[in-house]
Design a protein around this motif. Structure first.
Motif, short mmCIF file in Angstrom:
data_model
loop_
_atom_site.label_atom_id
_atom_site.label_comp_id
_atom_site.label_asym_id
_atom_site.label_seq_id
_atom_site.Cartn_x
_atom_site.Cartn_y
_atom_site.Cartn_z
N ARG A 152 0.67 -1.20 -0.01
CA ARG A 152 -0.04 0.06 -0.08
C ARG A 152 0.93 1.43 0.02
N ASP A 153 2.08 1.22 0.72
CA ASP A 153 2.71 2.39 1.02
C ASP A 153 4.01 2.89 0.01
N LEU A 154 4.28 1.91 -0.77
CA LEU A 154 5.61 1.77 -1.38
C LEU A 154 5.18 2.83 -2.54
N ASP A 155 4.28 2.66 -3.09
CA ASP A 155 3.88 3.21 -4.70
C ASP A 155 4.06 4.68 -4.49
N PRO A 156 3.14 5.22 -3.49
CA PRO A 156 3.23 6.93 -3.37
C PRO A 156 4.55 7.53 -2.78
N LEU A 157 5.04 6.44 -2.08
CA LEU A 157 6.55 6.95 -1.85
C LEU A 157 7.55 7.03 -2.79
N LEU A 158 7.67 6.08 -3.60
CA LEU A 158 8.48 6.12 -4.68
C LEU A 158 8.12 6.43 -6.27
N GLU A 159 7.12 7.30 -6.23
CA GLU A 159 6.54 7.96 -7.29
C GLU A 159 7.58 8.56 -7.99
N GLY A 160 7.83 8.28 -9.27
CA GLY A 160 8.72 8.94 -10.13
C GLY A 160 10.32 8.23 -9.79
N LEU A 161 10.55 7.39 -8.89
CA LEU A 161 11.64 6.91 -8.60
C LEU A 161 11.77 5.59 -8.89
N GLU B 119 12.63 3.89 -11.46
CA GLU B 119 14.05 3.75 -12.11
C GLU B 119 15.21 3.63 -11.40
N ARG B 120 15.08 4.02 -10.15
CA ARG B 120 16.50 4.12 -9.37
C ARG B 120 16.36 3.41 -8.22
N CYS B 121 15.19 2.39 -8.10
CA CYS B 121 15.06 1.75 -7.03
C CYS B 121 14.93 0.20 -7.00
N THR B 122 15.98 -0.15 -6.30
CA THR B 122 16.11 -1.70 -5.96
C THR B 122 15.28 -2.32 -4.72
N ILE B 123 14.38 -3.19 -5.03
CA ILE B 123 13.65 -3.89 -3.80
C ILE B 123 14.18 -5.28 -3.55
N PHE B 124 14.26 -5.14 -2.06
CA PHE B 124 14.73 -6.78 -1.49
C PHE B 124 13.39 -7.14 -0.78
N ALA B 125 12.87 -8.15 -0.76
CA ALA B 125 11.84 -8.61 0.04
C ALA B 125 12.02 -10.08 0.77
N SER B 126 12.21 -10.11 2.08
CA SER B 126 12.15 -11.27 2.69
C SER B 126 10.70 -11.46 3.42
N PRO B 127 9.83 -11.83 2.90
CA PRO B 127 8.21 -11.89 3.32
C PRO B 127 8.12 -12.90 4.46
N THR C 14 6.87 -1.82 -8.73
CA THR C 14 7.50 -0.47 -8.02
C THR C 14 8.88 -0.36 -8.37
N SER C 15 9.18 -1.23 -8.68
CA SER C 15 10.99 -1.50 -9.06
C SER C 15 11.15 -2.38 -10.29
N THR C 16 12.27 -2.03 -11.12
CA THR C 16 12.84 -2.72 -12.21
C THR C 16 13.84 -3.88 -11.82
N ALA C 17 14.04 -3.74 -10.43
CA ALA C 17 15.05 -4.76 -9.88
C ALA C 17 14.32 -5.14 -8.78
N LEU C 18 14.13 -6.51 -8.45
CA LEU C 18 13.58 -7.19 -7.34
C LEU C 18 14.44 -8.55 -7.05
N ALA C 19 14.68 -8.56 -5.47
CA ALA C 19 15.18 -9.80 -5.07
C ALA C 19 14.16 -10.26 -4.05
N LEU C 20 13.70 -11.81 -4.17
CA LEU C 20 12.82 -12.27 -3.09
C LEU C 20 13.47 -13.26 -2.38
N TYR C 21 13.61 -13.34 -1.24
CA TYR C 21 14.32 -14.25 -0.03
C TYR C 21 13.08 -15.37 0.02
#
Ligand code: MGP
Length: 247
Positions: free
Chosen positions: A143-152, A154-162, A195-202
């Motif tokens: 819910r909260d990432l999209d608005p926070l990273l609006e316009g960013l 292409e500069r953002c890498t996401i790591f997720a350890s759900p 939200t990002s063009t670079a994603l890592a999932l643990y």
């Protein structure tokens, strides 16, 4: 909820604990924590310097040697113009701290839904001297990432350890990622790759690799790496999008 004051402006929620010995762990959860207690200095090498964990956070922390390896991998393989790192399920901070220690990122954003677990992460970052290098957000990454990273994006890498639905993931020889609770692989991938063009999932070391392969289309590539401690795999990390190049 009571929050004892530590005399330095820091409040410790009751559920954030530092056990000095196994005997301090309440008897009804000793069995659950036992296996992790004996790995405490592998999980956090500075455990004895005041690391906090909630009783449920123990099993989800990425052990420090693995967190450092993943942080190094992202430092090397994230696109050069990515300067923002998001830890989408920050938990008690194991990965966030390693990302901060790498010195690679201009911004590090740590998101965690559970307010008390986030307090543990903040304390643990203080123990490692990286608290000020991290932006702390109590919230929901979907819910909260999209608005926070609006316009960013292409500069953002996401790591997720759900969450993987707890330690019972071990009972399956091959873990079905479509049944992972509360978020399936598909939910995680579709939600976070927006939200990002670079994603890592643990993910669990026993994850069904065919399900990971099916998640992308066409010629898209995924890299999957097993991360080991003492010669045994602890978990895998699946690297998507820009992170799957040149690994
Ligand atoms: P484990 O399988 O519970 O323990 O967790 P261990 O020590 O490998 O057991 P053994 O059979 O090898 O003796 C292994 C690692 O998986 C942990 O250190 C965590 O990094 C990770 N992990 C475990 N769980 C249940 C979760 C989870 O729910 N979410 C995430 N993100 N990681 C988890």
């Amino acid at each position: 909820m009571s929050t004892p004051k530590l005399g330095n402006g820091i409040h410790r929620p009751d559920t954030c604990r530092h056990y000095n010995k196994l005997g301090d762990v309440p008897w009804d959860i000793q069995k659950q924590i036992f296996r992790y207690w004996h790995q405490r200095n592998t999980i956090f090498s500075k455990y004895d310097e005041g690391v906090w964990l909630t009783d449920d956070a123990w099993f989800g922390v990425t052990p420090e040697p693995v967190a450092l390896k993943i942080a190094h991998h992202l430092s090397v393989h994230a696109p050069a113009d990515h300067d923002i790192l998001v830890d989408a399920f920050a938990g008690a901070g194991g990965n966030t701290i390693a990302f901060a220690l790498s010195g690679r990122w201009r911004r590090i954003i740590a998101i965690e839904k559970d307010a008390d677990v986030l307090e543990c992460a903040k304390q643990n970052a203080r123990v490692y001297g990286v608290y000020d290098k991290i932006e702390w957000i109590q919230g929901d990454c979907f819910r909260d990432l999209d608005p926070l990273l609006e316009g960013l994006k292409e500069r953002c890498t996401i790591f997720a350890s759900p969450p993987w639905g707890g330690p019972t993931y071990r009972s399956a020889n091959v873990f079905d990622l479509s049944t992972m609770e509360p978020y399936s692989l598909k939910t995680l991938y579709e939600g976070l790759s927006q939200t990002s063009t670079a994603l890592a999932l643990y993910l669990p070391r026993t994850s069904d690799l065919r399900q990971i392969a099916e998640i992308v289309t066409g010629e898209d590539k995924i890299n999957v790496i097993h991360y080991c401690v003492g010669g045994a795999s602890k978990a895998i990390c699946a690297f998507f999008g820009a992170l799957s190049q040149d690994a």
